[in-house]
Design a protein around this motif. Sequence first.
Motif, PDB file in Angstrom:
ATOM      1  N   ARG A  72       0.830  -1.214   0.000  1.00 30.49           N
ATOM      2  CA  ARG A  72       0.000   0.000   0.000  1.00 30.49           C
ATOM      3  C   ARG A  72       0.865   1.265   0.000  1.00 30.49           C
ATOM      4  O   ARG A  72       0.574   2.203  -0.712  1.00 30.49           O
ATOM      5  N   TYR A  73       1.926   1.268   0.822  1.00 28.30           N
ATOM      6  CA  TYR A  73       2.803   2.441   0.873  1.00 28.30           C
ATOM      7  C   TYR A  73       4.249   2.015   0.685  1.00 28.30           C
ATOM      8  O   TYR A  73       4.737   1.169   1.444  1.00 28.30           O
TER       9      TYR A  73
ATOM     10  N   HIS B 251       5.597  10.236   5.475  1.00 32.67           N
ATOM     11  CA  HIS B 251       4.498  10.281   6.434  1.00 32.67           C
ATOM     12  C   HIS B 251       5.017  10.437   7.854  1.00 32.67           C
ATOM     13  O   HIS B 251       4.522  11.233   8.646  1.00 32.67           O
TER      14      HIS B 251
ATOM     15  N   ALA C   6       4.573  13.358  10.573  1.00 33.52           N
ATOM     16  CA  ALA C   6       3.934  13.074  11.867  1.00 33.52           C
ATOM     17  C   ALA C   6       4.811  13.558  13.021  1.00 33.52           C
ATOM     18  O   ALA C   6       4.319  14.208  13.949  1.00 33.52           O
TER      19      ALA C   6
ATOM     20  N   TYR D 135       4.841  17.297  13.100  1.00 32.15           N
ATOM     21  CA  TYR D 135       3.543  17.830  13.533  1.00 32.15           C
ATOM     22  C   TYR D 135       3.374  17.703  15.052  1.00 32.15           C
ATOM     23  O   TYR D 135       2.917  18.639  15.712  1.00 32.15           O
TER      24      TYR D 135
ATOM     25  N   GLN E 151     -10.413  10.427   3.416  1.00 31.34           N
ATOM     26  CA  GLN E 151      -8.952  10.568   3.391  1.00 31.34           C
ATOM     27  C   GLN E 151      -8.530  11.740   2.510  1.00 31.34           C
ATOM     28  O   GLN E 151      -7.580  12.451   2.816  1.00 31.34           O
TER      29      GLN E 151
ATOM     30  N   LEU F 267      -9.019  14.890   4.444  1.00 34.55           N
ATOM     31  CA  LEU F 267      -7.910  15.059   5.390  1.00 34.55           C
ATOM     32  C   LEU F 267      -6.662  15.593   4.671  1.00 34.55           C
ATOM     33  O   LEU F 267      -6.016  16.540   5.126  1.00 34.55           O
TER      34      LEU F 267
ATOM     35  N   PHE G  82      -5.037  19.200   5.434  1.00 36.74           N
ATOM     36  CA  PHE G  82      -3.668  19.370   5.909  1.00 36.74           C
ATOM     37  C   PHE G  82      -2.852  20.209   4.930  1.00 36.74           C
ATOM     38  O   PHE G  82      -2.045  21.041   5.335  1.00 36.74           O
TER      39      PHE G  82
ATOM     40  N   HIS H  84      -7.966  11.550  12.254  1.00 38.57           N
ATOM     41  CA  HIS H  84      -6.986  10.695  11.570  1.00 38.57           C
ATOM     42  C   HIS H  84      -6.445   9.615  12.522  1.00 38.57           C
ATOM     43  O   HIS H  84      -6.331   8.438  12.151  1.00 38.57           O
ATOM     44  N   LEU H  85      -6.137  10.011  13.759  1.00 46.66           N
ATOM     45  CA  LEU H  85      -5.617   9.038  14.730  1.00 46.66           C
ATOM     46  C   LEU H  85      -6.663   7.958  15.001  1.00 46.66           C
ATOM     47  O   LEU H  85      -6.353   6.767  15.022  1.00 46.66           O
TER      48      LEU H  85
ATOM     49  N   GLU I 141     -10.004   1.393  11.379  1.00 47.00           N
ATOM     50  CA  GLU I 141      -9.712   0.491  10.250  1.00 47.00           C
ATOM     51  C   GLU I 141      -8.577  -0.442  10.636  1.00 47.00           C
ATOM     52  O   GLU I 141      -7.399  -0.094  10.522  1.00 47.00           O
TER      53      GLU I 141
ATOM     54  N   ALA J  61      -4.815  -0.742   9.083  1.00 45.92           N
ATOM     55  CA  ALA J  61      -4.312   0.486   8.442  1.00 45.92           C
ATOM     56  C   ALA J  61      -2.947   0.876   9.006  1.00 45.92           C
ATOM     57  O   ALA J  61      -2.047   1.275   8.263  1.00 45.92           O
ATOM     58  N   PHE J  62      -2.778   0.727  10.327  1.00 39.79           N
ATOM     59  CA  PHE J  62      -1.530   1.175  10.949  1.00 39.79           C
ATOM     60  C   PHE J  62      -0.327   0.397  10.391  1.00 39.79           C
ATOM     61  O   PHE J  62       0.725   0.972  10.116  1.00 39.79           O
TER      62      PHE J  62
ATOM     63  N   VAL K 293       1.382   1.828   7.240  1.00 43.33           N
ATOM     64  CA  VAL K 293       2.368   2.909   7.289  1.00 43.33           C
ATOM     65  C   VAL K 293       3.617   2.490   8.061  1.00 43.33           C
ATOM     66  O   VAL K 293       4.556   3.270   8.216  1.00 43.33           O
TER      67      VAL K 293
END
Length: 220
Positions: A15-16, A24, A28, A31, A119, A122, A126, A175-176, A183, A186-187, A190
């Motif tokens: 996926r990524y 990402h 993060a 941020y 998404q 979001l 951002f 988002h968190l 989901e 999902a974690f 990434v």
Amino acid sequence: MSPSEQSIPHGHVLRYNLRERLTHWVAAAAYIYLLSTGLAFWSPWLFWLAAALGGAQVSRMLHPWAGLLFFASVWNMYVMWARQMKYTDDDRKWWKAVKYYSTNQDDKMPPAGRYNAGQKFLFWGFFWSSLLLLLSGIIMWSPQYFAWHSLIAMRISVLIHASAALFTMGLFMIHLYMGLFAERGAFGSVIRGDVSIAFAKRYHPAWYKEIVGESSSPRK
Ligand code: HEM
């Protein structure tokens, strides 16, 4: 087959890629630092955050630099993802059906592509906020260059900076929640880069069809 694809476990899809994941996590980390130091400047009740991060002077010095790093990583996201984040007719249908999404009736949702409409919201939230934060932040960082009507420029910047930051905090909390709890799987995407085929089919069916080479026809 690329090296990152070779290490994908059976029953999973990429996926990524590494660049996406690194970008990402730089965004993060920057941020979270900006949020903590920014909140410390905002309220005396939260000043302990700056104290815990090396003191007021260090926080005041590093906050703008972290802001530049955050903007650079969001810009990199823009370069990587902007084309995939374009709103489509399916996204409008997705918002109309969002009640099914929030009640886990994913089979009743219009098929989402690589990113669903939430998404995309979001991402653009951002993106535009970080642009406003950058511009207003630069004015506050170098007041000497805006001396012509610095008081007005400064007041407007403070207002824009605080409003945009507040907006991103709302996005960040959603988002968190979505990424860590709502989901499942999902974690990992990434962290390791891959998701299970079941995850891809459930949350991003049109994307799944695209990557396995099937033509994406609307679900009945
Ligand atoms: C500790 C903080 C964070 C966590 C745990 C986290 C978690 C995640 C997860 C799990 C995904 C994958 C979602 C999926 O593809 O299904 C993701 C994607 C993404 N993240 Fe984060 N994230 C964090 C911070 C941030 C920050 C600060 C930004 C701001 C730029 C951001 C922007 C994005 C974007 C644009 C995506 C792709 C679209 C989306 O899935 O929403 N993330 N994140």
